[in-house]
Scaffold this motif. Structure first.
Motif, PDB file in Angstrom:
ATOM      1  N   UNK A 211       8.629 -11.438   4.504  1.00 28.89           N
ATOM      2  CA  UNK A 211      10.392 -11.982   4.368  1.00 28.89           C
ATOM      3  C   UNK A 211      10.425 -10.385   4.620  1.00 28.89           C
ATOM      4  N   UNK A 212      11.719  -9.953   4.742  1.00 26.86           N
ATOM      5  CA  UNK A 212      12.034  -8.343   4.800  1.00 26.86           C
ATOM      6  C   UNK A 212      13.344  -8.215   4.046  1.00 26.86           C
ATOM      7  N   UNK A 229      10.232  -9.909  -2.251  1.00 29.84           N
ATOM      8  CA  UNK A 229       9.735 -11.198  -3.461  1.00 29.84           C
ATOM      9  C   UNK A 229      10.126 -12.492  -3.977  1.00 29.84           C
ATOM     10  N   UNK A 230      11.360 -12.198  -4.709  1.00 33.43           N
ATOM     11  CA  UNK A 230      12.214 -13.444  -5.020  1.00 33.43           C
ATOM     12  C   UNK A 230      13.057 -14.663  -3.820  1.00 33.43           C
ATOM     13  N   UNK A 259       5.953  -6.338  -2.244  1.00 31.51           N
ATOM     14  CA  UNK A 259       6.470  -4.917  -3.557  1.00 31.51           C
ATOM     15  C   UNK A 259       5.917  -3.575  -3.075  1.00 31.51           C
ATOM     16  N   UNK A 260       6.049  -2.928  -3.794  1.00 32.73           N
ATOM     17  CA  UNK A 260       5.467  -1.266  -4.146  1.00 32.73           C
ATOM     18  C   UNK A 260       5.380  -0.908  -5.425  1.00 32.73           C
ATOM     19  N   UNK A 265      13.701  -2.552  -6.127  1.00 35.77           N
ATOM     20  CA  UNK A 265      13.686  -4.044  -5.293  1.00 35.77           C
ATOM     21  C   UNK A 265      13.252  -4.109  -4.015  1.00 35.77           C
ATOM     22  N   UNK A 266      11.774  -5.550  -3.977  1.00 34.51           N
ATOM     23  CA  UNK A 266      11.189  -4.913  -3.158  1.00 34.51           C
ATOM     24  C   UNK A 266      11.656  -5.451  -1.331  1.00 34.51           C
ATOM     25  N   UNK A 267      11.229  -4.383  -0.357  1.00 34.39           N
ATOM     26  CA  UNK A 267      11.956  -4.530   0.746  1.00 34.39           C
ATOM     27  C   UNK A 267      11.008  -5.955   1.438  1.00 34.39           C
TER      28      UNK A 267
END
Ligand SMILES: [Zn+2]
Length: 395
Positions: A211-212, A229-230, A259-260, A265-267
């Protein structure tokens, strides 16, 4: 299938009786255990070419000693794959004995998991999956030499180096050899403590779902982000609905990453998904479902890679006929040989997948494959060797 006898599982009166043959293998039991121990004590993880090649060279010498002609199939990333051809008296198609000498254990495992005998069992890395199976091949061939002064029929042994990691270097050769053979006997471990042979295996595949999303500061700009992530969490729930256990289809997102930092908000996020199918015809529909996944959040992008790697080994008429032969041989020594359908795949999936009669689970009896307590039951070895020798003769 070609065969020299009309009632193949019935003992030839000129041969030794089956109980005599069993006594022959019982007398060989200690030598068999010593050989298995030698194989286990040469570590051969799939991902270490020098170590796997050492094992391959050792095996080539052992099989050559019984009149086999080794042929090495070079592989760049894995150990070289090893074919050994044995000529036979009858001009019929060979039986293919299929196995692998790679293990899932990294170099150095023996230090904490030594090969040891205790309570009638032999423990050690790869002892069940499947170094005992390779030793059974060797002893069955030796016995046939001794009983018939030469093999009654041609036998091809093929030992691969990369089965535990998908068989990418060996698959093509396995399929080619199977096409030239009357039948395939796979020396993978037997199923369960009663030593059932395997007449069906599920097909196996894996997918990677990526997922991007769109990154943003979780505190300053939460509304600007689109969380990968969601999105992945929602996709995993969608994918879990592909499970259809009643029809033998299972899907497991076993590994997730994403996530990082907590304040971002995870890319990016991804999942690795294992899939199993019972019938070949289920593959296309399942694949279609993966390929048509759509993002819940339109600002996220999905990409999907992978597919079914091993088609199911289905219980065809050819497979059932092999099982019946095996049952008839086992009956000669008062052994009620059972059959099992299992969820795990093996190289037998490839040979059965192209329509060659295949009987799997002909190897050792034990438990703990891929685990610290891996072992085989020593007293089962003579019966397994007899079954293998009998099958080579009667197919
Ligand atoms: Zn195996």
């Amino acid at each position: 299938m070609p065969g020299k006898k009309s009632a193949p599982a019935t003992p030839d009166p000129s041969d030794r009786t089956w109980p005599e043959r069993l006594r022959y293998f019982a007398a060989e039991q200690d030598a068999l255990v010593r050989t298995i121990r030698e194989f286990v004590e040469i570590e051969s993880p799939s991902d270490n070419k020098p170590a796997a090649d050492r094992m391959g060279r050792f095996l080539a010498e052992r099989f050559e000693a019984f009149g086999g002609r080794p042929r090495v199939h070079p592989a760049d990333q894995f150990g070289n794959n090893l074919q050994i051809d044995f000529p036979g008296r009858e001009k019929v198609k060979p039986v293919l004995l299929l196995g692998h000498f790679d293990t899932v254990y990294p170099l150095g495992t023996l230090a904490n998991m030594p090969c040891r005998e205790a309570d009638g069992c032999l423990h050690g890395p790869g002892v069940l999956d499947m170094k005992s199976g390779i030793a059974l091949m060797l002893f069955a061939i030796e016995a046939l030499h001794c009983w018939h002064s030469g093999l009654p029929r041609p036998v091809t042994v093929f030992l691969v180096s990369d089965e535990e990691v998908g068989s990418s270097s060996s698959r093509r050769i396995t399929e080619e050899l199977a096409r030239e053979s009357a039948a395939v006997l796979v020396l993978e471990p037997a199923a369960g403590p009663r030593g059932a042979v395997k007449t069906a295996r599920k097909g196996v595949g894996d997918y990677t779902l990526k997922v991007q999303g769109v990154a943003a500061h979780a505190g300053l700009d939460p509304g600007k982000g689109h969380s990968a992530t969601l999105e992945l969490a929602r996709q995993i729930i969608a994918v879990s609905k592909f499970n259809d256990l009643r029809r033998g289809v299972s899907v497991n997102a076993g590994v997730i990453r994403g996530g990082t930092r907590t304040n971002v908000v995870a890319a990016e996020a991804s999942a690795e998904i294992d899939v199993r199918i019972k019938h070949a015809k289920q593959a296309a529909a399942l694949d279609g479902k993966f390929r048509s996944l759509k993002p819940f959040d339109k600002r996220c992008q999905l990409s999907i890679e992978g597919g079914i790697n091993r088609m199911p080994m289905e219980r065809t008429a050819g497979v059932a006929a092999l099982y019946q032969k095996a049952q008839a041989i086992a009956k000669q020594i008062d052994w009620k040989l059972e059959e099992a359908a299992v969820g795990g795949g093996s190289d037998g999936n490839f040979t059965a997948g192209i329509g060659i009669p295949t009987l799997d689970g002909m190897g050792g009896v034990g438990a703990g494959a891929h685990a610290v307590h891996e072992y085989i039951v020593i007293s089962e070895l003579p019966g397994r060797a007899l079954l293998l020798a009998g099958m080579i003769e009667s197919i």
